[in-house]
Scaffold this motif. Sequence first.
Motif, PDB file in Angstrom:
ATOM      1  N   UNK A   1      -0.533  -7.357   0.248  1.00 31.68           N
ATOM      2  CA  UNK A   1      -0.784  -7.604  -1.176  1.00 31.68           C
ATOM      3  C   UNK A   1       0.268  -6.981  -2.083  1.00 31.68           C
ATOM      4  N   UNK A   2       0.946  -5.959  -1.600  1.00 29.38           N
ATOM      5  CA  UNK A   2       1.870  -5.210  -2.449  1.00 29.38           C
ATOM      6  C   UNK A   2       3.242  -5.141  -1.778  1.00 29.38           C
ATOM      7  N   UNK A   3       4.100  -6.098  -2.038  1.00 28.00           N
ATOM      8  CA  UNK A   3       5.391  -6.176  -1.341  1.00 28.00           C
ATOM      9  C   UNK A   3       6.357  -5.055  -1.679  1.00 28.00           C
ATOM     10  N   UNK A   4       5.998  -4.187  -2.640  1.00 29.28           N
ATOM     11  CA  UNK A   4       6.879  -3.080  -2.987  1.00 29.28           C
ATOM     12  C   UNK A   4       6.465  -1.767  -2.325  1.00 29.28           C
ATOM     13  N   UNK A   5       5.384  -1.741  -1.557  1.00 26.43           N
ATOM     14  CA  UNK A   5       4.947  -0.486  -0.945  1.00 26.43           C
ATOM     15  C   UNK A   5       5.430  -0.399   0.498  1.00 26.43           C
ATOM     16  N   UNK A   6       5.483   0.825   0.999  1.00 19.98           N
ATOM     17  CA  UNK A   6       5.846   1.077   2.380  1.00 19.98           C
ATOM     18  C   UNK A   6       4.598   1.264   3.230  1.00 19.98           C
TER      19      UNK A   6
ATOM     20  N   UNK B   1       9.245  -4.975   7.974  1.00 19.00           N
ATOM     21  CA  UNK B   1      10.477  -4.384   7.457  1.00 19.00           C
ATOM     22  C   UNK B   1      10.218  -3.144   6.613  1.00 19.00           C
ATOM     23  N   UNK B   2       9.002  -3.010   6.057  1.00 24.50           N
ATOM     24  CA  UNK B   2       8.697  -1.851   5.208  1.00 24.50           C
ATOM     25  C   UNK B   2       7.927  -0.769   5.962  1.00 24.50           C
ATOM     26  N   UNK B   3       7.886  -0.868   7.287  1.00 27.85           N
ATOM     27  CA  UNK B   3       7.129   0.086   8.089  1.00 27.85           C
ATOM     28  C   UNK B   3       8.020   1.222   8.567  1.00 27.85           C
ATOM     29  N   UNK B   4       7.571   2.450   8.303  1.00 30.62           N
ATOM     30  CA  UNK B   4       8.273   3.651   8.762  1.00 30.62           C
ATOM     31  C   UNK B   4       7.330   4.392   9.704  1.00 30.62           C
TER      32      UNK B   4
END
Length: 437
Positions: free
Chosen positions: A217-222, A259-262
């Motif tokens: 839902x939030x493409x700017x969060x990690x 891609x946003x997963x750390x």
Amino acid sequence: MTIQVFRGEILSVARDPALDPEAALHHADGLLVVEDGIIVDRGDHADLAERYAGVPVERIEGLIVPGFIDAHVHYPQMDRIAAHGEQLLDWLERHIFPAEAAFADPGHAHAVAGPFLDELLRHGTTSALVFATVHAHSVDALFEAALARNMRIHAGKVLMDLGPPDLCDTAQAAREESEALIRAWRGRGRLGYAVTPRFALTSSDEQLAVAGDLLARHPDVLLHTHLSENVRECAEVAARFPEASDYLDAYDRFGLVGARSVFAHGIHLSDRECARLAETGAGIAVCPSSNLFLGSGFFDFARAGAHGVRLGLGSDIGAGTSFSVLHTSGLAYQAGLAGGYRLDPFRALWLATAGGAELLHVGDKVGALAIGQEADFVVLDSGATSLLARRTAGAPLAERLFALQVLGDDRAVSRTYVMGRRAWDRDSARFEFFGGA
């Protein structure tokens, strides 16, 4: 409009030297020009001096490098650093869960958040991806303190509905409180949000699905969590998720690998997991200090490199034993060498700066001292101790840098600058804060 000109030795590594041997950019006598906190020019003093002849110059004694990026650290664990006697799961039960339960008191969270960020600045860290606790106000406290210091901080409420009774939330609370925090803090200063399930064993399937939905839902969060840190942990994850191919797949089934997963640690990864991380663009925060302290193992740099996995460095306080990302990069060399991998000092600096920035999706903003980036930088003093001074006297750049990584710590950080403003000065032992919007 405020223009600042800094003169000194400047070094940055904008790209992975393992892929681009020319990635390091070094000016033995350089100028860094900053306008309202943004770098607008950089180069050799001989080439730029005439252009800025009318502007006062701040002369920097030491090596100017980008501000360090800590890609995995726990602020509630600061006061349990150096807790004796356990490996991961028992260490959590004995030392960490009781410490985090104290954050039920908002006053306690505020009392810890500021000193934690000051320790980061004192060690040269200007950006970080931070674990809070299950309490939403623990995130508020950290973000308020970060805003006052104008630091680039990502953090999020821990999701943990299978934890100890005094640290449990629910899947519904995870959704509602995370959404509220995103609304409250999105776009403020230099802050970013991270959906933060603690790890696979402390969240129900329902809560992991909520985490995946929040990420979608939030493409700017990690996405920030732990992966494959400890042998016993891996065995328990395999038992909990028998249908999963491996530990990473336990997350992948809930939409948490992208891609946003750390993911912190990744010590015991298979080739399949490394290939999947590379395929999705997910990355690993390598944490050699905590891996050694908890007896977890050594990260396999060669395997990760063969698959092209994205990497950064994490101090992992409080299992990690130093806030210094500089020192952590030296430990990464030692961890790599245990597996036959010799980490180049310039690649170590890249991991500590631009590599970490890319992992946190802020590589366009910090990490390389490039024109257009925010002016977060650190001044390293190779004469900070008598031993460092002896070891680096007359040494070439690569040798000086390696000595700083292996022998350096907070004493080697003489100044830390945030958006071009001096935030920490070692010699005066003073912090200065210039809050963001």
